[in-house]
Every structure is written in structure tokens, then in C-alpha cells.
Write a protein that holds these residues in place. Structure first.
Motif, PDB file in Angstrom:
ATOM      1  N   LEU A 118      55.716 -65.687  14.979  1.00 48.24           N
ATOM      2  CA  LEU A 118      54.294 -66.430  15.246  1.00 48.24           C
ATOM      3  C   LEU A 118      55.019 -68.112  15.147  1.00 48.24           C
ATOM      4  CD1 LEU A 118      51.125 -64.704  14.705  1.00 48.24           C
ATOM      5  CD2 LEU A 118      52.103 -64.936  17.283  1.00 48.24           C
ATOM      6  N   CYS A 119      54.446 -69.538  15.684  1.00 48.57           N
ATOM      7  CA  CYS A 119      55.026 -69.931  14.649  1.00 48.57           C
ATOM      8  C   CYS A 119      54.164 -70.786  13.580  1.00 48.57           C
ATOM      9  CB  CYS A 119      54.314 -71.274  16.046  1.00 48.57           C
ATOM     10  SG  CYS A 119      55.625 -71.087  17.928  1.00 48.57           S
ATOM     11  N   THR A 120      54.458 -70.172  12.877  1.00 50.40           N
ATOM     12  CA  THR A 120      54.234 -69.991  11.099  1.00 50.40           C
ATOM     13  C   THR A 120      54.922 -69.759  10.604  1.00 50.40           C
ATOM     14  OG1 THR A 120      51.763 -69.949   9.729  1.00 50.40           O
ATOM     15  CG2 THR A 120      51.911 -68.528  11.551  1.00 50.40           C
ATOM     16  N   PRO A 121      54.980 -69.901   8.999  1.00 49.81           N
ATOM     17  CA  PRO A 121      56.278 -69.165   8.165  1.00 49.81           C
ATOM     18  C   PRO A 121      55.256 -68.602   7.287  1.00 49.81           C
ATOM     19  CG  PRO A 121      55.255 -71.780   7.604  1.00 49.81           C
ATOM     20  CD  PRO A 121      54.316 -71.623   8.540  1.00 49.81           C
ATOM     21  N   LEU A 122      53.693 -67.889   7.664  1.00 49.61           N
ATOM     22  CA  LEU A 122      53.392 -67.177   6.901  1.00 49.61           C
ATOM     23  C   LEU A 122      52.927 -65.760   8.267  1.00 49.61           C
ATOM     24  CD1 LEU A 122      49.881 -68.950   6.663  1.00 49.61           C
ATOM     25  CD2 LEU A 122      51.440 -68.194   4.879  1.00 49.61           C
ATOM     26  N   ASP A 123      54.184 -65.621   9.479  1.00 49.04           N
ATOM     27  CA  ASP A 123      54.418 -64.425   9.968  1.00 49.04           C
ATOM     28  C   ASP A 123      55.898 -63.872   9.365  1.00 49.04           C
ATOM     29  OD1 ASP A 123      54.672 -62.810  12.111  1.00 49.04           O
ATOM     30  OD2 ASP A 123      54.961 -63.709  13.758  1.00 49.04           O
TER      31      ASP A 123
END
Length: 401
Positions: A351-356
Motif C-alpha cells: 500500500l501507498c502509506t508508511p503505515l503498511d
């Protein structure tokens, strides 16, 4: 603590190597739940608890129909939190006489469905009473009701507090006598109380204290009840270890405390049966989440294993969108179980989020493209509690083996 065994480089699931299971399923990611481990946990719990204590499965923990069908054969009842869950449980053979329905904001049609099926409704507000009375009159059958009580105490050290202070759950204890009077006036079939102070607790003394306080509160409230107490749900709260340093819950003192409460109930509320409502404890350790490494990237000296799964399938392991202080779940490379952990890596999703993020700076064997990343303790609050539609990536399989 439940454990999956290993054989050479392979993690073994239901008697077969993880690689063989992945090949037979034809895709990753997937959740896999081990029937034998579900049975093992239920049997161990039964052996530890006093005879006569009833165990209900809170199916919100894992509502996969195959898992629910398995649990129906292992527990005394099922607790649901929506009409949708109720339909699944009934379809899997659950007995409506041993099913309860809790949750705030129940819709009128949900309450009617529960009355029609003969399911016990845990009343959470005054609003529900006339709706239940209307359904009862229209269907020509009494509405079975219990009161979900918001107690004046909390389960100390719980991962999530479900009672005490202002809460959307249940009826404040001080308002319960008035609610009981209204139940009697409307002719509803009162059966008991439901108290759930908190969840995910590994401290036996805290669970025991909450159970004692719940019992004493129910006993005081029973003086105003329109009928004898037949059903006393003391909640659950039993946790499982997720993070380094956590130890499994010691059932012995919990069982001893329940034996004392059961003896008291025989004198104080002779028609009542004591119920534990457990979800995570029954299924959490019997499940794995498995994703495949798509790419091995090195960025400024740090290794990132990019997998085909992540936050959208396993929100809890990722840290719930950054809303909690994140800790790593137990993670392994399922086809390199006999290799030493030689490098510190980040396991991330697509996913395009650093939370992934499934694992951060975790020591693992050197993994390559095609290897299988395994997240343990994934049998509860996994696929159904995750935003699988987020960013449009494919969903994941769930299988019981």
C-alpha cells in the motif's frame, strides 16, 4: 500457549508444510485456522474450569462460517453483535436458546429478528424496550431479555475497557433498577445480566477481581428484577500473549475464583448459570496470516521485504492506522524455519502509506522473493476487522484446515 510445529525448514499447518498449503490454495495472502488447535484450546479450557461454567464464543473475534461451525460444536453458546452475525450462527447450527445478542444501536428489524428466532437480547438502552415489546406482541412470543450493565468499575490492565465511566455499552448500573421495572411492566421475559468490563487481559488477579465485582453487582441488581436470574454473563477479558515479555494467562487462579462464585450462586441465585464470553482466547492463537515476499529492497542500508499483504488484511498487526504504540506481532519466514535470524528487516505491504507495516526492525532469516512471511496470533480480529477495500488491492482467502 498454542503452537504450530515445524519440520526442517517448514512450518507445519494441519499436518502439511506451509509451502504445500500455499500451493494448494493457489494464491497468497491468506489466513489459515487450524481446527486441531481450536479443539485443543477449548478442551484445555474445559479441563481447567469448574464443571458447570458455561463457555460462549463471541463470534465477532472470527465470524468465518467454517470457524463458527467448528466452535458451535465446542462451546455451550454463541454471542453475536448484529443480525448478520446471528444469521451466520443460526445457519451454522447454533441453538438460538443458547445465543445472545449484544451491541448498542440495535435496529428495530434486528430486535424483531432476535425475538422471532428466540435469541436472548442483551438490552443496552431504554429505547430497546418498547421495540422489543412491539416485536413480541406482533410475533406472539415473549422477547427473551437480559440487561447489559455498564458497571461502576473497570477491568484493570485490559487492552480495551468495555465498562466503567461513561460508555456507549450497556445501561449505567444506577439506572438498571428503573430499567428492570420497565421490563416487568412491558411483560418482557427477563433472564439475567451481562457484564463485560474489558478485554485482552493477561493478569489473572485483575480478571478475578472483575468477576467478583460483577457477581456482587448482579446480586444487588437482582433484588429489583421481575423474575429470578437464570443467566449471568460475567464477560471474558482472557488475553493471549502477542508481544515479547508477555506470558500466557494463568487459568488456575481464574478457575478457583469461578468455583467460589459458582458456590455462592448456588445459594444466592439458585436458578442461575454462570457464563464466560470468550472470543480472542478461543481462536486467536489458532490462526496464521501468510503473505508472499514480492520484492527485497535495500534503502540506505535497511532491508525492506515487500509482501502482497499488509494493513488492508491485518490492521491489528500493522498498528491500527497508527492509533496505538506499535509493537511487532510474532513473525517468521515460514519456509526458512530452520535458519538463523541473521538480519534486521522491515516487513511491509504493497500500500501507498508508511503505515503498511507488518514488522519493524525484526530479526529474521535472510528472505528472498517468493518466501512466505507468517504472522502468528492471527486467529482473531483479522480479515473481518481490516479495511480490505482500502486502495483497491485484492482481498485475502480464509480457510479452516
Amino acid at each position: 500457549m498454542l503452537q504450530f510445529r515445524t519440520e526442517g525448514p517448514d512450518l507445519i499447518v494441519a499436518g502439511q508444510p506451509l509451502r504445500a498449503l500455499a500451493a494448494s490454495l493457489g494464491q497468497t495472502p491468506f489466513y489459515v485456522y487450524d481446527r486441531a488447535l481450536l479443539q485443543q484450546r477449548s478442551q484445555a479450557l474445559r479441563a481447567a474450569l469448574p464443571a458447570g461454567i458455561q463457555v460462549h464464543y463471541a463470534m465477532k473475534a472470527n465470524p468465518l462460517p467454517a470457524v463458527v461451525a467448528c466452535m458451535v460444536g465446542l462451546v455451550d453458546g454463541i454471542d453475536v453483535a448484529s443480525a448478520g452475525e446471528m444469521r451466520v450462527a443460526l445457519a451454522q447450527g447454533a441453538d438460538p436458546q443458547h445465543m445472545s445478542f449484544a451491541g448498542p444501536g440495535k435496529r428495530a428489524e434486528e430486535l424483531r429478528a432476535a425475538v422471532e428466532a428466540g435469541v436472548l437480547v442483551n438490552v443496552e438502552s431504554f429505547r430497546e424496550l418498547p421495540l422489543l415489546a412491539q416485536a413480541s406482541q406482533a410475533l406472539g412470543r415473549p422477547a427473551r431479555v437480559a440487561v447489559r450493565v455498564n458497571p461502576d468499575f473497570e477491568l484493570k490492565g485490559s487492552g480495551m475497557r468495555m465498562g466503567g465511566g461513561p460508555k456507549q455499552f450497556g445501561v449505567d448500573a444506577e439506572e438498571v433498577p428503573r430499567l428492570l421495572g420497565e421490563m416487568g411492566r412491558l411483560g418482557l421475559q427477563f433472564e439475567g445480566f451481562h457484564l463485560f468490563a474489558g478485554s485482552q487481559n493477561l493478569r489473572a488477579e485483575a480478571i478475578g477481581e472483575a468477576q467478583r465485582l460483577s457477581y456482587e453487582l448482579a446480586l444487588r441488581l437482582a433484588a429489583d428484577a421481575p423474575a429470578p436470574v437464570r443467566h449471568l454473563n460475567l464477560g471474558g477479558g482472557f488475553g493471549i500473549p502477542y508481544f515479547p515479555g508477555e506470558q500466557p494467562l494463568d487459568l488456575a487462579p481464574v478457575a478457583a475464583n469461578l468455583a467460589e462464585l459458582q458456590e455462592r450462586a448456588g445459594r444466592d441465585m439458585p436458578e442461575a448459570h454462570l457464563v464466560l464470553e470468550l472470543g480472542r482466547y478461543l481462536v486467536g492463537e489458532a490462526g496464521l496470516y501468510v503473505a508472499r515476499v514480492l520484492d527485497r529492497k535495500v534503502s540506505r542500508g535497511q532491508v525492506f521485504l515487500v509482501t502482497d499483504g499488509g494493513l488492508h488484511h491485518h490492521l491489528a498487526a500493522s498498528g491500527n492506522f497508527g492509533q496505538v504504540i506499535r509493537k511487532n506481532y510474532p513473525v517468521a519466514i515460514g519456509n526458512r524455519m530452520d535458519e538463523p535470524a541473521t538480519e534486521s528487516v522491515h516487513v511491509v505491504g504493497p500500500l501507498c502509506t508508511p503505515l503498511d507495516l507488518l514488522a519493524e526492525r525484526m530479526s529474521l532469516p535472510a528472505a528472498q522473493e517468493g518466501d512466505l512471511v507468517v504472522v502468528y496470533q492471527s486467529g482473531a480480529y483479522g480479515a473481518s476487522a481490516s479495511p480490505q477495500g482500502f486502495l483497491g488491492h485484492p482481498g485475502c482467502l480464509e480457510v479452516l484446515v
